[in-house]
Design a protein around this motif. Structure first.
Motif, short mmCIF file in Angstrom:
data_model
loop_
_atom_site.label_atom_id
_atom_site.label_comp_id
_atom_site.label_asym_id
_atom_site.label_seq_id
_atom_site.Cartn_x
_atom_site.Cartn_y
_atom_site.Cartn_z
N LEU A 79 0.83 -1.20 0.00
CA LEU A 79 0.00 0.00 0.00
C LEU A 79 0.87 1.26 0.00
N PRO A 80 0.29 2.39 -0.43
CA PRO A 80 1.02 3.67 -0.34
C PRO A 80 1.01 4.19 1.09
N LEU A 81 1.52 3.37 2.02
CA LEU A 81 1.49 3.66 3.45
C LEU A 81 2.84 3.37 4.07
N GLN A 82 3.43 4.36 4.70
CA GLN A 82 4.72 4.20 5.36
C GLN A 82 4.59 4.53 6.83
N PHE A 83 5.13 3.63 7.68
CA PHE A 83 5.14 3.86 9.11
C PHE A 83 6.55 4.22 9.57
N LEU A 84 6.66 5.27 10.38
CA LEU A 84 7.93 5.67 10.97
C LEU A 84 7.75 5.78 12.48
N GLY A 85 8.51 4.96 13.22
CA GLY A 85 8.43 4.98 14.67
C GLY A 85 9.53 5.81 15.30
N GLY A 86 9.37 6.06 16.59
CA GLY A 86 10.35 6.86 17.31
C GLY A 86 10.35 8.31 16.89
N MET A 87 9.22 8.80 16.46
CA MET A 87 9.12 10.17 15.92
C MET A 87 8.36 11.07 16.90
N ARG A 88 8.91 12.25 17.13
CA ARG A 88 8.25 13.28 17.95
C ARG A 88 8.11 14.55 17.14
N ILE A 89 6.90 15.11 17.12
CA ILE A 89 6.63 16.31 16.33
C ILE A 89 7.15 17.55 17.07
N ALA A 90 7.88 18.37 16.35
CA ALA A 90 8.39 19.62 16.93
C ALA A 90 7.54 20.81 16.53
N ARG A 91 7.02 20.78 15.30
CA ARG A 91 6.29 21.94 14.81
C ARG A 91 5.51 21.59 13.56
N VAL A 92 4.32 22.21 13.41
CA VAL A 92 3.52 22.11 12.19
C VAL A 92 3.16 23.52 11.75
N TRP A 93 3.38 23.83 10.48
CA TRP A 93 3.00 25.14 9.97
C TRP A 93 2.59 25.02 8.51
N GLU A 94 1.98 26.10 8.00
CA GLU A 94 1.51 26.12 6.62
C GLU A 94 2.41 27.02 5.78
N GLU A 95 2.72 26.56 4.58
CA GLU A 95 3.56 27.34 3.68
C GLU A 95 3.19 27.00 2.24
#
Length: 419
Positions: free
Chosen positions: A284-300
């Motif tokens: 499937l067009p699905l990728q899992f990435l573990g051990g990830m912490r989000i630092a920031r989300v913004w729009e550009e």
């Protein structure tokens, strides 16, 4: 479903069975024609591998269900308010609220009932939100009954798109954005809300926990088009995150699933099930990435940019936050209700520390533990309704139902309760 059959004289009456995972009722008279069970199919004649059409568990997870006969319809129930006759006020517009209405009506057809809902309060099956794409269901198909029709059928006064502001405990009244309502009994069934995290702002991240939000998401998502990428990043690989990721990927969208844990469903499933699930995702067009912490989300430039603490950055069209639920505390605080990670209720009666206030569903906790499943709701509502009308009540028993992981690539049932 086709119209129910009438039992022939001398034959056993038709029975009903309830799914312990999601609360769906199988009626022998109606059968389940969509999955090949004709009206009149007895429960013992259902194949062992038949699956619940709503949540996917097997026949073994159904048990007999007996409904209390609804009394003959009396005079129309009066709306509850400062000028009307006080009755029962229910806060919420989802499964718990409508089940509470049904349980009360099975005892009393004329009891004044008012439902206060912050949403439209249309009746739908929440588990379908995470499998609607693979089932090719449009938004109209998700609504089982409009709120207006349900209110008319159950003879209740409905206040949709109305917010409950506070509880005036001593006056037995509820302040809302459409006036103050008196009550003899207040039932809080407003559920839980997606957990808010500062790194995942609501203005940039979808928090899908109800039909209205899901409808907005589907509208913005649009169809799969090669010339118009619709990349989706999901934060949180628990039950909801994995089901949404799988559903979107099966529909052809590019999906990136991130989690702080190293594996999806790490706190829920056994290692062999997780391995089988991730193997099924490879095509499937699905990728899992573990051990990830989000630092920031913004729009550009019209896209969402997601930066992680390890320096990696992703550019997508949609971000979904699936990081768990929390119970809103405003109403409970205003009423002086005991609180333990949710509205604390008595384990047997589901009554709060205030005698005429009950609570059920996702917003409650029992002995400090939340039980955010669909199956217990019908039993909770039946217990509360009996207590409200003064009928004999079977004490509520808290238990963990089987949990069906509705990932279409590899669906399975959790054998043990979550940690």
């Amino acid at each position: 479903m086709s119209a129910a059959l009438t039992a022939i004289a001398g034959t056993p009456p038709w029975r009903k069975f309830i799914c312990r995972a999601c609360g769906l009722i199988y009626d022998e008279a109606e059968g389940d024609p969509d999955s090949g069970l004709a009206p009149g199919t007895r429960f013992e004649d259902i194949p062992a591998d038949w699956e619940c059409p709503l949540c996917g568990v097997t026949k073994a997870d159904f048990e007999p269900w007996l409904a209390v006969e609804m009394p003959r319809q009396a005079a129309a129930a009066q709306p509850v308010g400062l000028r009307g006759k006080p009755g029962v006020v229910i806060v919420g517009g989802g499964c718990a609220a409508w089940q509470m209405v049904r349980s009360l009506r099975e005892h009393d057809a004329a009891l004044p009932i008012t439902v206060v809902s912050a949403c439209s309060a249309d009746v739908y099956d929440k588990p379908l939100l995470s499998v609607a794409l693979q089932k090719r269901m449009d938004m109209d198909a998700l609504v089982r009954e409009s709120a207006a029709d349900a209110a008319a059928r159950w003879n209740v006064h409905l206040l949709p798109q109305t917010h409950a502001i506070s509880v005036m405990r001593e006056a037995s009244a509820l302040r809302t954005t459409r006036g103050t309502l008196r009550y003899t009994h207040l039932v809080l069934a407003h559920g839980a809300s997606p957990r808010a995290l500062p790194t995942l702002p609501a203005s940039l991240c979808w928090r899908i926990n109800d039909l209205q939000t899901y409808a907005h998401f589907r509208k913005r998502l649009g169809p799969v088009r090669p010339d118009l990428p619709q990349r989706v990043l999901i934060v949180g690989a628990g039950l909801v995150g994995c089901e949404l990721a799988n559903d979107l990927a099966l529909a052809g969208y590019q999906v990136l699933l991130l989690d702080q844990q190293t594996r999806p469903l790490q706190s829920l499933a056994m290692e062999d099930e997780i391995r089988t699930l991730t193997d099924a995702w490879r095509g499937l067009p699905l990728q899992f990435l573990g051990g990830m912490r989000i630092a920031r989300v913004w729009e550009e430039n019209g896209t969402r940019r997601v930066a992680c603490e390890d320096g990696r950055m992703f550019e997508v069209e949609h971000v979904i936050s699936a990081t768990g639920l929390q119970t809103p505390s405003r109403l409970a605080t205003s009423a002086g209700l005991a609180w333990q990670d949710g509205i604390a209720v008595d384990a047997d009666t589901l009554r709060t520390n205030v005698a005429n206030i009950h609570a059920l569903g996702d917003c409650i906790s029992i002995d400090g533990k939340t039980h955010r499943y669909i199956e217990p709701i019908a039993r909770q509502a039946a217990c509360i309704a009996a207590n409200i009308v003064g009928a004999p009540a079977v004490p509520y028993v808290s238990r963990c139902p089987p949990i069906r992981v509705k990932t279409g690539s590899h669906a399975f049932t959790l054998a043990a309760p979550p940690h």
